[in-house]
Design an enzyme around this catalytic site. Sequence first.
Site, PDB file in Angstrom:
ATOM      1  N   THR A   1     -26.594   1.244  -7.636  1.00 47.67           N
ATOM      2  CA  THR A   1     -25.384   1.362  -6.828  1.00 47.67           C
ATOM      3  C   THR A   1     -24.965   2.803  -6.578  1.00 47.67           C
ATOM      4  O   THR A   1     -24.817   3.230  -5.422  1.00 47.67           O
ATOM      5  CB  THR A   1     -24.241   0.592  -7.499  1.00 47.67           C
ATOM      6  OG1 THR A   1     -24.580  -0.794  -7.532  1.00 47.67           O
ATOM      7  CG2 THR A   1     -22.930   0.770  -6.738  1.00 47.67           C
TER       8      THR A   1
ATOM      9  N   TYR B   1     -10.513   3.365  -7.747  1.00 46.73           N
ATOM     10  CA  TYR B   1     -11.223   2.087  -7.718  1.00 46.73           C
ATOM     11  C   TYR B   1     -10.638   1.093  -8.711  1.00 46.73           C
ATOM     12  O   TYR B   1     -10.377   1.414  -9.869  1.00 46.73           O
ATOM     13  CB  TYR B   1     -12.712   2.286  -8.026  1.00 46.73           C
ATOM     14  CG  TYR B   1     -13.471   0.984  -8.074  1.00 46.73           C
ATOM     15  CD1 TYR B   1     -13.649   0.236  -6.922  1.00 46.73           C
ATOM     16  CD2 TYR B   1     -13.955   0.487  -9.284  1.00 46.73           C
ATOM     17  CE1 TYR B   1     -14.323  -0.975  -6.957  1.00 46.73           C
ATOM     18  CE2 TYR B   1     -14.641  -0.716  -9.323  1.00 46.73           C
ATOM     19  CZ  TYR B   1     -14.819  -1.448  -8.156  1.00 46.73           C
ATOM     20  OH  TYR B   1     -15.480  -2.646  -8.203  1.00 46.73           O
TER      21      TYR B   1
ATOM     22  N   ASP C   1     -22.310  -8.460  -4.868  1.00 48.09           N
ATOM     23  CA  ASP C   1     -23.136  -7.924  -5.949  1.00 48.09           C
ATOM     24  C   ASP C   1     -22.760  -8.551  -7.285  1.00 48.09           C
ATOM     25  O   ASP C   1     -23.633  -8.924  -8.081  1.00 48.09           O
ATOM     26  CB  ASP C   1     -22.962  -6.406  -6.005  1.00 48.09           C
ATOM     27  CG  ASP C   1     -23.770  -5.755  -7.117  1.00 48.09           C
ATOM     28  OD1 ASP C   1     -24.994  -5.620  -6.949  1.00 48.09           O
ATOM     29  OD2 ASP C   1     -23.169  -5.376  -8.139  1.00 48.09           O
TER      30      ASP C   1
ATOM     31  N   HIS D   1     -25.368 -10.722  -9.577  1.00 46.46           N
ATOM     32  CA  HIS D   1     -25.723 -10.404 -10.965  1.00 46.46           C
ATOM     33  C   HIS D   1     -25.485 -11.601 -11.879  1.00 46.46           C
ATOM     34  O   HIS D   1     -26.330 -11.940 -12.716  1.00 46.46           O
ATOM     35  CB  HIS D   1     -24.889  -9.229 -11.462  1.00 46.46           C
ATOM     36  CG  HIS D   1     -25.423  -7.891 -11.097  1.00 46.46           C
ATOM     37  ND1 HIS D   1     -26.608  -7.404 -11.590  1.00 46.46           N
ATOM     38  CD2 HIS D   1     -24.927  -6.914 -10.285  1.00 46.46           C
ATOM     39  CE1 HIS D   1     -26.831  -6.190 -11.104  1.00 46.46           C
ATOM     40  NE2 HIS D   1     -25.824  -5.878 -10.307  1.00 46.46           N
TER      41      HIS D   1
ATOM     42  N   HIS E   1     -28.446  -1.856  -1.783  1.00 45.83           N
ATOM     43  CA  HIS E   1     -29.693  -2.404  -2.322  1.00 45.83           C
ATOM     44  C   HIS E   1     -29.636  -3.908  -2.149  1.00 45.83           C
ATOM     45  O   HIS E   1     -28.621  -4.464  -1.706  1.00 45.83           O
ATOM     46  CB  HIS E   1     -29.861  -2.053  -3.804  1.00 45.83           C
ATOM     47  CG  HIS E   1     -28.637  -2.380  -4.619  1.00 45.83           C
ATOM     48  ND1 HIS E   1     -28.239  -3.669  -4.876  1.00 45.83           N
ATOM     49  CD2 HIS E   1     -27.704  -1.582  -5.197  1.00 45.83           C
ATOM     50  CE1 HIS E   1     -27.118  -3.655  -5.590  1.00 45.83           C
ATOM     51  NE2 HIS E   1     -26.768  -2.393  -5.803  1.00 45.83           N
TER      52      HIS E   1
ATOM     53  N   HIS F   1     -31.077  -5.387  -9.829  1.00 43.69           N
ATOM     54  CA  HIS F   1     -31.672  -4.456  -8.868  1.00 43.69           C
ATOM     55  C   HIS F   1     -31.947  -3.151  -9.592  1.00 43.69           C
ATOM     56  O   HIS F   1     -31.462  -2.927 -10.703  1.00 43.69           O
ATOM     57  CB  HIS F   1     -30.734  -4.243  -7.677  1.00 43.69           C
ATOM     58  CG  HIS F   1     -29.344  -3.858  -8.083  1.00 43.69           C
ATOM     59  ND1 HIS F   1     -28.965  -2.552  -8.320  1.00 43.69           N
ATOM     60  CD2 HIS F   1     -28.241  -4.623  -8.321  1.00 43.69           C
ATOM     61  CE1 HIS F   1     -27.690  -2.526  -8.675  1.00 43.69           C
ATOM     62  NE2 HIS F   1     -27.224  -3.760  -8.700  1.00 43.69           N
TER      63      HIS F   1
END
Length: 417
Positions: A84, A171, A207, A211, A253, A354
Site C-alpha cells: 500500500t 487518517y 482492501d 484481506h 495493487h 498482496h
Amino acid sequence: MKSVRFLPALAASLALGLLSACAHVAAGPVPVAAAIEERAPVTILVSIDGFRPDYLDRGLTPNLNALAAGGVKAAMRPSFPSKTFPNHYAIVTGLRPDRNGIVGNKMEDPRRPGVTFTLGDAKQALDPFWWDEAEPIWVTAGAQGVRTATLFWPGSEVAIHGRRPDDWWRYDENIPNSQRVDAVIDWLRRPAAKRPRLLTLYFDTVDTAGHAYGPAAAETDGAIAEVDRRIGDLVANLAAIGQPANIVVVSDHGMAATSDDRVIRIDRIVDPATIRLVADGPYAAIDPVAGSDARLAGELLKPHDHMQCWRKSEIPARFHFGANPRVPAYLCLADPGWLIFAAQPAWPAKGGNHGYDSDAPDMRATFIAAGPGIGGRGTLPVFDNVDVYPLLARLAGIRPRETDGDPATLAGIVAGR
C-alpha cells in the site's frame, strides 16, 4: 449535502463536463446575483485500495463502469513491492519505491539503527525523514501556486520538504466513505480563491474486506458495491454544484487468495537466531545477524518450493528494487497465494494478501480516467503505475519533477493534445 445516487449517464456528463466545461444557466433573464458560476475543471485522484481490475466485471459497479465508458480504463502494473504505502507514494511522486524511499509498509534505515517504520507507529509514519527522498505532487503543486486538498493519502499528513497540502485530514479508518465524499464536495463549495484544484480521495474498505475474507468473498463484493455507490455520490454531487472534474481512479495493487495450507516457515529453513526479519508475508525482508551472512546465504539461496530468495544486489532487474539502503540484505518472494512466516502467525493466513510479484495477474491494479481533460476512449494496454504521475501533472497544470514514468504512455488520452 445529502448524497444523490448516480444512475443516468446524463449526470456523468454534467459532473465531468464531457460535453461542456460550463455550467448550464436557465433560459431567460437571470439576475446577476443568481448567475451560476462558470467553474474551471479540477482534478480528483481517487484511490480504491486493493481494487482488482476484474472487480469491474462482477456486475457491482455501474458508476465506475459509467466513468470508464466515458473515458478510458486499464489494468495497471503496480511497482514492487505491491504494498500500500510504496505504491501510493509511487503514484503521486512518479518514482518507484527504490527511488521514492518508501520501500515497504514496514522498513528500517541503517541511519537509524533499531528504529522501524510501520503503519501502526505514528511517530515514525509521520516523520518526514522517511518521506523526504521524493516529492509528492501536492508539494510540487503548492510550490507552483496550485491549491491542493487530500482526503487521506499515505504521506499527506507529513510535512514533506516542509510542506503539507493546503487542506488535509488525519487518517481515520472509522470515518465512513460517505463522509469522505462529503468532505471533498465541501472543499469544492468554497469561493474560487480558496477552492482546491488538485484533490485526492481514498477508500480502504475493499482492501480491508479482501484481506479478511479473500477476493472472491461475498463480503468483498459488498465492499465493492458500497464504494461504487460513493463514486456515484461524488459524480452526482459534482453535477449538483456545477463543478467539472477530471476524475482519475486508481488502485495501489490487487489481491490474491491465501490459505492456512499455503504457508512457508522460514524458521524451518534457517536458524532464526541468524536473521533479523524486517518484514514477512508475501515476501520476507531479511538482514543477517552479524557473522552469519555466509551461513544464511547457503541456506536461503538454494532452491525452495513456492519461494525464491535473492541477495538484494541480485534481485531481478524487472523489479527495479534493491538499490535503496532501506532494502534489507536478502529478499525472499513467495509464489502468489503463499505466505512466509518466521513462526506460527498470530493472525489467520486464510483470506487475501498482496505484496507478490508485480507482474502477477492477481496483483494488477485498476486505472480509470474521465473528464473534460480526457479525450481518449476505450481500454488501454497494461502500463506501469508511475506513468500516472505525468498525466496528473498535465491535468492539474503543474510542471512535473523527474519521474520514472513515461509521459508518452498516457499523453494520447489527453483532450486537445
